[in-house]
Design a protein around this motif. Structure first.
Motif, PDB file in Angstrom:
ATOM      1  N   UNK A  37     125.281 112.525 -12.683  1.00  0.00           N
ATOM      2  CA  UNK A  37     125.675 111.179 -13.111  1.00  0.00           C
ATOM      3  C   UNK A  37     125.518 111.066 -14.633  1.00  0.00           C
ATOM      4  N   UNK A  38     124.373 111.515 -15.135  1.00  0.00           N
ATOM      5  CA  UNK A  38     124.092 111.397 -16.572  1.00  0.00           C
ATOM      6  C   UNK A  38     125.074 112.171 -17.430  1.00  0.00           C
ATOM      7  N   UNK A  39     125.442 113.349 -16.992  1.00  0.00           N
ATOM      8  CA  UNK A  39     126.345 114.220 -17.771  1.00  0.00           C
ATOM      9  C   UNK A  39     127.807 114.033 -17.356  1.00  0.00           C
ATOM     10  N   UNK A  40     128.037 113.147 -16.414  1.00  0.00           N
ATOM     11  CA  UNK A  40     129.396 112.843 -15.938  1.00  0.00           C
ATOM     12  C   UNK A  40     130.135 114.088 -15.454  1.00  0.00           C
ATOM     13  N   UNK A  41     129.460 114.863 -14.634  1.00  0.00           N
ATOM     14  CA  UNK A  41     130.062 116.097 -14.107  1.00  0.00           C
ATOM     15  C   UNK A  41     130.970 115.753 -12.923  1.00  0.00           C
ATOM     16  N   UNK A  42     132.184 116.313 -12.943  1.00  0.00           N
ATOM     17  CA  UNK A  42     133.169 116.048 -11.876  1.00  0.00           C
ATOM     18  C   UNK A  42     133.365 114.544 -11.662  1.00  0.00           C
ATOM     19  N   UNK A  43     133.582 113.829 -12.754  1.00  0.00           N
ATOM     20  CA  UNK A  43     133.869 112.379 -12.713  1.00  0.00           C
ATOM     21  C   UNK A  43     132.762 111.585 -12.019  1.00  0.00           C
ATOM     22  N   UNK A  44     131.537 112.069 -12.070  1.00  0.00           N
ATOM     23  CA  UNK A  44     130.453 111.435 -11.318  1.00  0.00           C
ATOM     24  C   UNK A  44     130.267 109.961 -11.705  1.00  0.00           C
ATOM     25  N   UNK A  45     130.442 109.651 -12.998  1.00  0.00           N
ATOM     26  CA  UNK A  45     130.211 108.245 -13.393  1.00  0.00           C
ATOM     27  C   UNK A  45     131.273 107.327 -12.818  1.00  0.00           C
ATOM     28  N   UNK A  46     132.541 107.763 -12.947  1.00  0.00           N
ATOM     29  CA  UNK A  46     133.637 106.947 -12.421  1.00  0.00           C
ATOM     30  C   UNK A  46     133.474 106.751 -10.907  1.00  0.00           C
ATOM     31  N   UNK A  47     133.131 107.823 -10.226  1.00  0.00           N
ATOM     32  CA  UNK A  47     132.940 107.740  -8.765  1.00  0.00           C
ATOM     33  C   UNK A  47     131.791 106.773  -8.459  1.00  0.00           C
ATOM     34  N   UNK A  89     126.915 105.553   1.909  1.00  0.00           N
ATOM     35  CA  UNK A  89     128.195 106.083   2.417  1.00  0.00           C
ATOM     36  C   UNK A  89     128.411 107.530   2.031  1.00  0.00           C
ATOM     37  N   UNK A  90     127.641 108.056   1.073  1.00  0.00           N
ATOM     38  CA  UNK A  90     127.879 109.445   0.676  1.00  0.00           C
ATOM     39  C   UNK A  90     126.803 109.985  -0.233  1.00  0.00           C
ATOM     40  N   UNK A  91     126.975 111.243  -0.599  1.00  0.00           N
ATOM     41  CA  UNK A  91     126.009 111.941  -1.466  1.00  0.00           C
ATOM     42  C   UNK A  91     126.760 112.972  -2.291  1.00  0.00           C
ATOM     43  N   UNK A  92     126.565 112.914  -3.598  1.00  0.00           N
ATOM     44  CA  UNK A  92     127.182 113.860  -4.535  1.00  0.00           C
ATOM     45  C   UNK A  92     126.046 114.563  -5.252  1.00  0.00           C
ATOM     46  N   UNK A  93     126.009 115.902  -5.179  1.00  0.00           N
ATOM     47  CA  UNK A  93     124.851 116.584  -5.756  1.00  0.00           C
ATOM     48  C   UNK A  93     125.172 118.033  -6.099  1.00  0.00           C
ATOM     49  N   UNK A  94     124.136 118.768  -6.435  1.00  0.00           N
ATOM     50  CA  UNK A  94     124.257 120.176  -6.792  1.00  0.00           C
ATOM     51  C   UNK A  94     123.207 120.898  -5.937  1.00  0.00           C
ATOM     52  N   UNK A  95     123.642 121.540  -4.861  1.00  0.00           N
ATOM     53  CA  UNK A  95     122.678 121.947  -3.835  1.00  0.00           C
ATOM     54  C   UNK A  95     122.757 123.418  -3.450  1.00  0.00           C
ATOM     55  N   UNK A  96     121.642 123.905  -2.937  1.00  0.00           N
ATOM     56  CA  UNK A  96     121.533 125.240  -2.357  1.00  0.00           C
ATOM     57  C   UNK A  96     121.595 125.097  -0.826  1.00  0.00           C
ATOM     58  N   UNK A 110     138.775 109.125  -0.445  1.00  0.00           N
ATOM     59  CA  UNK A 110     138.980 108.370  -1.693  1.00  0.00           C
ATOM     60  C   UNK A 110     138.428 109.151  -2.884  1.00  0.00           C
ATOM     61  N   UNK A 111     137.218 109.671  -2.728  1.00  0.00           N
ATOM     62  CA  UNK A 111     136.592 110.405  -3.835  1.00  0.00           C
ATOM     63  C   UNK A 111     137.439 111.623  -4.192  1.00  0.00           C
ATOM     64  N   UNK A 112     137.877 112.354  -3.168  1.00  0.00           N
ATOM     65  CA  UNK A 112     138.663 113.572  -3.432  1.00  0.00           C
ATOM     66  C   UNK A 112     140.005 113.217  -4.068  1.00  0.00           C
ATOM     67  N   UNK A 113     140.731 112.275  -3.491  1.00  0.00           N
ATOM     68  CA  UNK A 113     142.106 112.069  -3.972  1.00  0.00           C
ATOM     69  C   UNK A 113     142.163 111.187  -5.226  1.00  0.00           C
ATOM     70  N   UNK A 114     141.312 110.165  -5.303  1.00  0.00           N
ATOM     71  CA  UNK A 114     141.409 109.249  -6.461  1.00  0.00           C
ATOM     72  C   UNK A 114     140.752 109.798  -7.705  1.00  0.00           C
ATOM     73  N   UNK A 115     139.689 110.578  -7.540  1.00  0.00           N
ATOM     74  CA  UNK A 115     138.908 110.957  -8.720  1.00  0.00           C
ATOM     75  C   UNK A 115     138.949 112.455  -9.024  1.00  0.00           C
ATOM     76  N   UNK A 116     138.982 113.276  -7.993  1.00  0.00           N
ATOM     77  CA  UNK A 116     138.811 114.710  -8.247  1.00  0.00           C
ATOM     78  C   UNK A 116     140.131 115.473  -8.289  1.00  0.00           C
ATOM     79  N   UNK A 117     141.130 115.025  -7.536  1.00  0.00           N
ATOM     80  CA  UNK A 117     142.415 115.748  -7.516  1.00  0.00           C
ATOM     81  C   UNK A 117     143.424 115.134  -8.467  1.00  0.00           C
ATOM     82  N   UNK A 118     143.006 114.167  -9.297  1.00  0.00           N
ATOM     83  CA  UNK A 118     144.013 113.464 -10.109  1.00  0.00           C
ATOM     84  C   UNK A 118     144.472 114.318 -11.286  1.00  0.00           C
TER      85      UNK A 118
END
Ligand code: IPD
Ligand code: CA
Ligand code: CA
Length: 256
Positions: free
Chosen positions: A161-171, A197-204, A248-256
């Protein structure tokens, strides 16, 4: 077999939780892994050793993938594989002495069969499995509503969120609000309860394995943030959400 295994795993988790709680009143050995904010303690390592000992006693032929010391890679998911995070949220464990989980998953030939996420200090065990459903303690949970992004809270990784990775802030801004717990297990429990409703992260793999088994029971969608299958090796940007919010996350923010 499954019933017996569920009872065993719950017992092992209780035992591990007692060990962790007891260790809170003793001095811990804290060390850094990749850097200042990536910590491991003797309690992470000893909890993992306790769980692995139990698995090896009962199921000596099974494979184990676990975060600490010598177990963090696996050749393939063929056969029965146990995936363990002994303490998920180690930073919280060290700094807050709460908001951490023990996580255990059982996979068979790449298919998630059982998942257990135990919030130790809340004494809240979220568990279940393929065709079994999802439970919180003794109570069977009902499948959360299929809400869209704008209708719910979204768990996020602070760095993304802080670094706005993969449109994290907009999402995040398109949701009802971003929540950051510092513990993947807690975020996954929040989704399963219908609180997020969801979780966006960097995981093992050990961060998501148990969660995936349970998310699948409730028809949540999950993948890498690019929409690929999770690889169960190394860290990946991770997205899980209700079908509506996921699309919504995939099509509106990540695949645009
Ligand atoms: C971490 C937590 C955190 C997530 C990190 C994970 P650990 O697990 O789940 O919420 O953002 O990516 O590594 O290292 O405390 O087991
Ligand atoms: Ca973890
Ligand atoms: Ca961990």
């Amino acid at each position: 077999m499954t019933e017996k295994m569920i009872t065993e795993i719950k017992g092992w988790m209780q035992e591990a939780a007692v060990f962790i709680k007891t260790s809170l009143s003793t001095e811990m050995a804290v060390s850094q892994k990749s850097g200042r904010t990536d910590l491991v303690t003797n309690v992470d390592e000893e909890t993992q050793a306790l769980l692995i000992k139990k698995i090896k006693e009962q199921y000596p032929a099974d494979k184990i993938l676990a975060e600490e010391k010598g177990y963090s890679t696996i050749d393939s998911l063929a056969g029965r594989v146990w995936i363990i995070d002994p303490i998920d949220g180690t930073m919280n464990f060290v700094m807050e002495q709460e908001n951490f989980c023990i996580m255990i998953a059982v996979f068979e030939d790449g298919i998630g069969k059982l998942g257990f996420i135990y919030d130790v200090m809340k004494d809240e065990l979220c568990w279940g499995g393929k065709g079994i459903g999802v439970f919180l303690g003794e109570q069977k949970l009902i499948q959360p509503q299929n809400l869209g992004l704008s209708a719910g809270l979204l768990g996020m990784n602070a760095y993304m969120f802080g670094e706005d990775i993969h449109c994290a802030r907009e999402i995040g801004h398109a949701s009802m609000g971003v929540r950051v717990s510092g513990c993947a297990g807690i975020e996954l429990i929040a989704m399963l309860k219908g609180n997020h409703i969801g979780y966006v992260s960097n995981l093992s793999p050990w961060d998501y394995a148990a969660g995936l088994v349970l998310l699948e029971e409730f028809n949540f969608l999950y993948s890498t943030i690019e929409g690929e299958d999770l690889s169960f090796s190394g860290r990946e940007y991770f997205l899980a959400a209700t079908p509506k919010a996921y699309n919504e996350i995939r099509t509106k923010f990540l695949d645009k």
